[in-house]
Design a protein around this motif. Structure first.
Motif, mmCIF file in Angstrom:
data_model
loop_
_atom_site.group_PDB
_atom_site.id
_atom_site.type_symbol
_atom_site.label_atom_id
_atom_site.label_comp_id
_atom_site.label_asym_id
_atom_site.label_seq_id
_atom_site.Cartn_x
_atom_site.Cartn_y
_atom_site.Cartn_z
ATOM 1 N N VAL A 26 21.059 6.645 21.384
ATOM 2 C CA VAL A 26 19.637 6.645 21.038
ATOM 3 C C VAL A 26 18.872 7.493 22.047
ATOM 4 C CG1 VAL A 26 17.575 5.255 20.676
ATOM 5 C CG2 VAL A 26 19.823 4.359 20.001
ATOM 6 N N LEU A 27 18.160 8.506 21.553
ATOM 7 C CA LEU A 27 17.287 9.332 22.367
ATOM 8 C C LEU A 27 15.849 8.870 22.180
ATOM 9 C CD1 LEU A 27 18.654 12.934 21.684
ATOM 10 C CD2 LEU A 27 18.858 11.646 23.821
ATOM 11 N N THR A 28 15.149 8.647 23.282
ATOM 12 C CA THR A 28 13.734 8.280 23.193
ATOM 13 C C THR A 28 12.886 9.525 23.434
ATOM 14 O OG1 THR A 28 13.749 7.667 25.536
ATOM 15 C CG2 THR A 28 14.119 5.911 23.917
ATOM 16 N N VAL A 29 11.904 9.720 22.560
ATOM 17 C CA VAL A 29 11.024 10.890 22.647
ATOM 18 C C VAL A 29 9.581 10.415 22.614
ATOM 19 C CG1 VAL A 29 10.292 13.030 21.543
ATOM 20 C CG2 VAL A 29 12.712 12.388 21.532
ATOM 21 N N LEU A 30 8.802 10.861 23.579
ATOM 22 C CA LEU A 30 7.374 10.549 23.635
ATOM 23 C C LEU A 30 6.597 11.813 23.302
ATOM 24 C CD1 LEU A 30 5.058 8.555 24.518
ATOM 25 C CD2 LEU A 30 5.244 9.616 26.792
ATOM 26 N N GLY A 31 5.606 11.708 22.414
ATOM 27 C CA GLY A 31 4.829 12.882 22.035
ATOM 28 C C GLY A 31 3.399 12.543 21.687
ATOM 29 N N PRO A 32 2.539 13.550 21.545
ATOM 30 C CA PRO A 32 1.113 13.335 21.311
ATOM 31 C C PRO A 32 0.715 13.228 19.846
ATOM 32 C CG PRO A 32 1.513 15.659 21.670
ATOM 33 C CD PRO A 32 2.856 14.977 21.777
ATOM 34 N N TRP A 33 1.703 13.292 18.940
ATOM 35 C CA TRP A 33 1.356 13.401 17.529
ATOM 36 C C TRP A 33 1.380 12.047 16.832
ATOM 37 C CZ3 TRP A 33 5.663 16.746 19.028
ATOM 38 C CH2 TRP A 33 5.203 17.963 19.553
ATOM 39 N N THR A 34 0.324 11.789 16.094
ATOM 40 C CA THR A 34 0.212 10.580 15.287
ATOM 41 C C THR A 34 -0.205 10.992 13.874
ATOM 42 O OG1 THR A 34 -2.118 10.269 15.921
ATOM 43 C CG2 THR A 34 -0.449 9.192 17.300
ATOM 44 N N GLY A 35 -0.257 10.041 12.962
ATOM 45 C CA GLY A 35 -0.706 10.331 11.604
ATOM 46 C C GLY A 35 0.178 11.329 10.888
ATOM 47 N N ARG A 36 -0.442 12.313 10.205
ATOM 48 C CA ARG A 36 0.298 13.312 9.448
ATOM 49 C C ARG A 36 1.203 14.143 10.338
ATOM 50 N NH1 ARG A 36 -2.078 17.175 7.729
ATOM 51 N NH2 ARG A 36 -3.972 17.006 8.963
ATOM 52 N N GLU A 37 0.721 14.439 11.546
ATOM 53 C CA GLU A 37 1.524 15.226 12.476
ATOM 54 C C GLU A 37 2.794 14.467 12.870
ATOM 55 O OE1 GLU A 37 -1.578 17.711 15.118
ATOM 56 O OE2 GLU A 37 -1.902 15.561 15.123
ATOM 57 N N GLU A 38 2.649 13.172 13.099
ATOM 58 C CA GLU A 38 3.826 12.367 13.448
ATOM 59 C C GLU A 38 4.826 12.342 12.305
ATOM 60 O OE1 GLU A 38 5.045 7.731 14.516
ATOM 61 O OE2 GLU A 38 3.001 8.436 14.867
ATOM 62 N N LYS A 39 4.331 12.180 11.089
ATOM 63 C CA LYS A 39 5.225 12.154 9.935
ATOM 64 C C LYS A 39 6.019 13.451 9.834
ATOM 65 C CE LYS A 39 5.282 11.544 4.902
ATOM 66 N NZ LYS A 39 4.458 11.311 3.675
ATOM 67 N N SER A 40 5.342 14.575 10.050
ATOM 68 C CA SER A 40 6.018 15.867 9.986
ATOM 69 C C SER A 40 7.053 15.997 11.100
ATOM 70 C CB SER A 40 4.991 17.000 10.091
ATOM 71 O OG SER A 40 5.617 18.256 10.148
ATOM 72 N N PHE A 41 6.706 15.541 12.303
ATOM 73 C CA PHE A 41 7.641 15.640 13.417
ATOM 74 C C PHE A 41 8.842 14.728 13.210
ATOM 75 C CE2 PHE A 41 8.824 14.833 17.981
ATOM 76 C CZ PHE A 41 9.286 16.118 18.229
ATOM 77 N N ARG A 42 8.611 13.558 12.644
ATOM 78 C CA ARG A 42 9.736 12.654 12.346
ATOM 79 C C ARG A 42 10.684 13.291 11.329
ATOM 80 N NH1 ARG A 42 9.691 7.428 14.105
ATOM 81 N NH2 ARG A 42 7.760 6.652 15.062
ATOM 82 N N ASN A 43 10.128 14.016 10.372
ATOM 83 C CA ASN A 43 10.983 14.718 9.405
ATOM 84 C C ASN A 43 11.862 15.744 10.117
ATOM 85 O OD1 ASN A 43 9.932 13.299 7.231
ATOM 86 N ND2 ASN A 43 8.391 14.846 6.762
ATOM 87 N N LEU A 44 11.289 16.396 11.130
ATOM 88 C CA LEU A 44 12.048 17.364 11.901
ATOM 89 C C LEU A 44 13.161 16.663 12.684
ATOM 90 C CD1 LEU A 44 12.093 20.411 12.712
ATOM 91 C CD2 LEU A 44 10.779 19.748 14.733
#
Length: 415
Positions: A26-44
């Motif tokens: 399990v890799l933990t990743v912290l980032g500044p994106w929430t909402g639509r941006e988070e959804k897109s990053f999770r897809n990545l």
């Protein structure tokens, strides 16, 4: 009983672990994106997981990345990878030996030019990579209207808000930075941002005075800016499309379309030198910012993730995988990656590629202590924009002079 059974079976190949659970890395990743941006990053990140069997990525999105990361670091349990918009903080972590170097197999200098890979002075190793970038020398307005020549003189036309939770004041520092860049040039800007120029030097004083004179043209402008959130009213579509405000121009980064909601498609822009007070309208310099990924825990899987995030495949998918789209520092993500009808995004890419020089947001690359007092003094200056800023700039300079010896500064802010 179940726990005892697991102990008895632990010598087996899988013990009591479930496939895809405890057996995963399990890799933990912290980032500044929430909402639509988070959804897109999770897809990545899902795409990365599909390419790396047995690896799962646990992403935490928060607007308080600095505070959450610092808490984890102090507790001895940082994320594997963190994404921050401020290189000054990352430079500080490098000095504290809390970041892992990135090898040449992860970051290709030929694909990330300009200022994006600038490192702390005296170091040649790479410690971060730009995951997402934004253009800041930009002024938004509504399609079908015209910015007009009065923009340089009429402050009432501008939508300005200083509020931003714990980091209030940065929209004002953006104004000062861009004015300094356009009036005094990239060399002066670079010297100031990297600590080589004093805060009381003429280019810095001139930028503050220029902005103060502009904000003083309307007695209500500064007070309104101090009491307004840069995101506009909660649940609204940003300041530019706030029906309760009589303004039609906004000096805000290319990320502003994420604030405009359903009105994003109605937003158009011009390069800021054309409209900023006192700016050279023909200037080819552009201020930019970025969100940078760094590795706080070293592992083969973490390096694989960093390599993936830097790849053309991931950069193209991330930039164009959300509406409105993002922008990449990777030279392979050209304007052709965006639909022909999305002329705004294509023009922003051209601004990145055709600028005479790109300069990173100055406050973002400064040491954290200087960045914070810069933002504080912006707010204090706006309380009376007619005041001579020299007194405030001397206070910042004293703080700078008192920094501990060896405080890291970036080697350059401009490409």
């Amino acid at each position: 009983m179940a726990g005892l059974l697991c102990l008895l079976l632990a010598a087996g190949p899988a013990g009591c672990a479930r496939q895809g659970d405890e057996t995963d890395h399990v890799l933990t990743v912290l980032g500044p994106w929430t909402g639509r941006e988070e959804k897109s990053f999770r897809n990545l990140l899902n795409r990365f997981e599909q390419q790396h069997e047995g690896v799962r990525v646990d992403y935490q999105g928060t607007t308080a990345t600095r505070e959450v990361l610092l808490s984890g670091v102090l507790a001895g349990d940082p994320p594997d990878v963190a994404v921050l918009p401020v290189l000054g903080d990352l430079a500080d972590y490098v000095q504290r030996k809390q970041l892992w170097r990135l090898g040449e197999d992860i970051v290709d200098d030929d694909q990330y030019g300009g200022p994006w890979l600038s490192q702390p002075t005296g170091l040649s190793a790479r410690y971060w990579l730009p995951v997402k970038v934004d253009l800041k020398s930009i002024v938004w307005y509504e399609k079908g209207s015209s910015p007009g020549a009065s923009a340089r003189e009429d402050v009432s036309r501008w939508c300005i808000g200083m509020g931003s939770d714990a980091t209030s004041g940065w929209p004002g520092s953006d104004w000062i930075e861009d004015i300094l860049l356009q009036r005094s040039g990239a060399d002066a800007y670079d010297a100031w941002a990297t600590g080589e120029m004093d805060w009381t030097a003429e280019p810095v004083v001139d930028a503050w005075r220029t902005w103060g004179a502009f904000m003083s043209r309307d007695d209500r402008a500064a007070e309104t800016a101090l009491t307004t959130d840069h995101r506009g009213p909660e649940g609204g579509n940003g300041l530019l499309f706030d029906r309760g405000r009589d303004c039609d121009l906004e000096h805000q980064g290319s990320f502003a379309r994420n604030l405009y909601g359903d009105d994003a498609s109605r937003a158009d822009f011009v390069a800021s030198p054309m409209l900023l007070p006192g700016a050279d309208g023909q200037s080819g310099y552009r201020e930019v910012s970025g969100d940078f990924a760094a590795m706080f825990k070293e592992s083969e899987q973490a390096r694989d993730l960093m390599r993936f995030l830097a790849s053309l495949e991931a950069q193209r998918a991330w930039a164009t995988g959300v509406e409105p789209p993002f922008f990449s520092a990777h030279r392979g993500v050209t304007q052709e990656a965006y639909p022909e009808e999305d002329t705004v995004s294509r023009r922003i890419v051209r601004e990145f590629r055709q600028a005479e020089r790109l300069c990173l947001d100055a406050s973002d690359v400064m040491p954290p202590t200087i960045r914070r007092i810069f933002h504080e003094k912006v707010l204090e200056f706006l309380a009376d924009p007619r005041q001579d800023p020299v007194r405030l700039l001397r206070q910042i300079q004293r703080v700078k002079n008192a920094l501990p010896e060896g405080t890291p500064w970036l080697e350059r802010a401009c490409g």
